[in-house]
Design an enzyme around this catalytic site. Structure first.
Site, mmCIF file in Angstrom:
data_model
loop_
_atom_site.group_PDB
_atom_site.id
_atom_site.type_symbol
_atom_site.label_atom_id
_atom_site.label_comp_id
_atom_site.label_asym_id
_atom_site.label_seq_id
_atom_site.Cartn_x
_atom_site.Cartn_y
_atom_site.Cartn_z
ATOM 1 N N GLU A 226 4.641 -6.338 -12.294
ATOM 2 C CA GLU A 226 4.669 -5.656 -10.785
ATOM 3 C C GLU A 226 4.684 -6.899 -9.884
ATOM 4 O O GLU A 226 4.347 -8.015 -10.121
ATOM 5 C CB GLU A 226 3.080 -5.458 -10.772
ATOM 6 C CG GLU A 226 2.589 -4.965 -9.607
ATOM 7 C CD GLU A 226 1.147 -4.186 -9.557
ATOM 8 O OE1 GLU A 226 0.758 -3.907 -10.712
ATOM 9 O OE2 GLU A 226 0.337 -4.118 -8.517
ATOM 10 N N GLU A 252 3.217 -2.009 -3.039
ATOM 11 C CA GLU A 252 2.046 -2.018 -2.323
ATOM 12 C C GLU A 252 2.175 -2.685 -1.081
ATOM 13 O O GLU A 252 1.438 -2.257 -0.056
ATOM 14 C CB GLU A 252 0.952 -2.360 -3.333
ATOM 15 C CG GLU A 252 1.152 -3.925 -3.274
ATOM 16 C CD GLU A 252 -0.021 -4.758 -4.214
ATOM 17 O OE1 GLU A 252 0.221 -4.618 -5.512
ATOM 18 O OE2 GLU A 252 -0.711 -5.423 -3.850
ATOM 19 N N HIS A 302 -1.234 2.587 -6.015
ATOM 20 C CA HIS A 302 -1.899 1.054 -5.732
ATOM 21 C C HIS A 302 -3.275 1.415 -5.475
ATOM 22 O O HIS A 302 -3.601 2.116 -4.199
ATOM 23 C CB HIS A 302 -1.115 0.313 -4.828
ATOM 24 C CG HIS A 302 -1.982 -0.985 -4.614
ATOM 25 N ND1 HIS A 302 -2.701 -1.481 -3.639
ATOM 26 C CD2 HIS A 302 -1.694 -2.189 -5.423
ATOM 27 C CE1 HIS A 302 -3.010 -2.633 -3.696
ATOM 28 N NE2 HIS A 302 -2.684 -3.207 -4.759
#
Ligand SMILES: [Mg+2]
Length: 388
Positions: A226, A252, A302
């Protein structure tokens, strides 16, 4: 149904120990809730992404910039309100804090709409594709201590998360490629070969370091990598996705449909992670979700913050169409913070009780079916933790 007031509540307490991710250590837990009031007596709740002083600045945007733009407007005109605020703030921030502030207001308007209709938000969106969702537990935050000690701590924490019943876990990295690989090896060793784990770099690597770590994570069969590089580094994402077998995830820190269009067209994500409390609220999230599906990019939201954010995400995960569909379709998961968080556990008049549900129901939680977000915060808790 006219909007009569918008107030913002920043909650905060001292964590029992400082926690960290690749950018900083932090010693306080905070959450930023938004309350929209109407002349019909209905109130809605939303949440803005952003801790501490960011939350206090966003509170000012909510109360002193957005509120005067929308007072007296029909609370049910969510899309009209969204575009009025966005258009008036376009010259001052198409990304970042103005969008975080708008997100909390928009989510609160969806809560109002659900309460007005007597329906949960997922019904307003189009119905529940699933009545419960699997949950992954994130933990293993960084601590300011020798990596060998932290590796032992991560081993214990990963096993504890697996034993709590979560379907997968996620760890932080951020000490540099070699120590980070050692931490990931410790987690794989402790949870065994079959338990999925993910690794979150919070954009701390150069592209070449991300390749080095990514190849090691492939050996460890980690499920996703990520935010390996900075969110602006679209070329880096595309090269990593093309060159690594591990799933590359991120998003995110992206806002709105225009930013998301760019990162999706760039083909740098295997898994998209939109943050509804930052990117522009539920109204904009639905457009971003459609863009993700138009690019056949699966979505795992997220999630950060309080039980309000968790409830909003449960509504969205229920309403997320299977993509591409099938008898046993690929399923989204709820991201859930397993570290110390009173705003997750104590905020609601009727708690979601995620941890108990996960333990009892094979790692799954039920989607709330009450009107709006399906949850109500306790005003006494808000008063107790509120800072100004
Ligand atoms: Mg992350």
């Amino acid at each position: 149904m006219k909007i009569t007031g918008i107030t913002s509540h920043v909650l905060q307490y001292d964590l029992p120990e400082p926690l960290g991710y690749s950018q900083q250590y932090y010693s306080k837990r905070s959450a930023h809730l938004v309350r929209v009031e109407t002349d019909a007596g209905l109130t809605g709740w939303g949440e803005c992404f952003g801790p501490g002083s960011v939350a206090l600045a966003n509170k000012t945007i909510v109360e002193r910039v957005i509120q005067p733009m929308v007072l007296g407007m029909d609370a049910l005109d969510r899309d009209v309100i969204w575009h009025k605020v966005y258009n008036l703030l376009r010259d001052h921030g198409q990304k970042g804090m103005p969008m975080q502030a708008l997100s909390g207001v928009d989510i609160a308007l969806w809560d109002v709409a659900g309460k007005a209709a007597g329906l949960p938000v997922h019904k307003l969106i189009g119905g529940a594709h699933r009545s419960d969702v699997p949950v992954y537990g994130y933990g293993m935050m960084l601590r300011d201590e020798p990596v060998a000690d932290l590796a032992r701590r991560f081993e214990d924490e990963a096993v504890a998360i697996r034993e709590m019943g979560f379907v997968a876990t996620k760890m932080k990295v951020g000490f540099g490629p070699k120590p980070d690989i050692a931490l990931a090896q410790a987690v794989r060793r402790s949870v065994g070969d079959d338990f999925p784990f993910m690794v979150d770099a919070n954009h701390c690597y150069t592209t070449s370091d991300a390749f080095y770590v990514g190849r090691a994570l492939e050996e460890l069969d980690a499920y996703w990598f990520e935010e390996p590089v900075a969110p602006e580094d679209h070329d880096g994402y595309r090269e990593l996705r093309a060159g690594l077998k591990i799933n590359i995830s991120g998003g995110e820190a992206e806002f709105g449909r225009w930013g998301w269009r760019q990162i999706l067209e760039n083909r740098g994500l295997d898994i998209a992670q939109p943050e509804v409390c930052a990117l522009g609220g539920i109204t904009e999230y639905l457009r971003v979700l459609a863009l993700c599906h138009a690019h056949f990019t699966p979505v795992v939201n997220h999630v950060w913050g309080s039980a309000i954010a968790v409830a909003a995400n449960l509504q969205l995960l229920a309403a997320m169409p299977p993509m591409p569909g099938g008898l046993h379709p690929w399923e989204p998961m709820l991201e859930f913070d397993t570290t110390d968080n009173r705003f997750r556990d104590e905020l609601l008049t009727e708690p979601l009780d995620i941890q108990r549900q996960v333990q009892k129901n094979g790692g799954r939680v039920t989607v709330p079916t009450g009107p709006g977000l399906g949850v109500e915060p306790d005003p006494d808790i808000i008063r107790h933790y509120e800072i100004t």
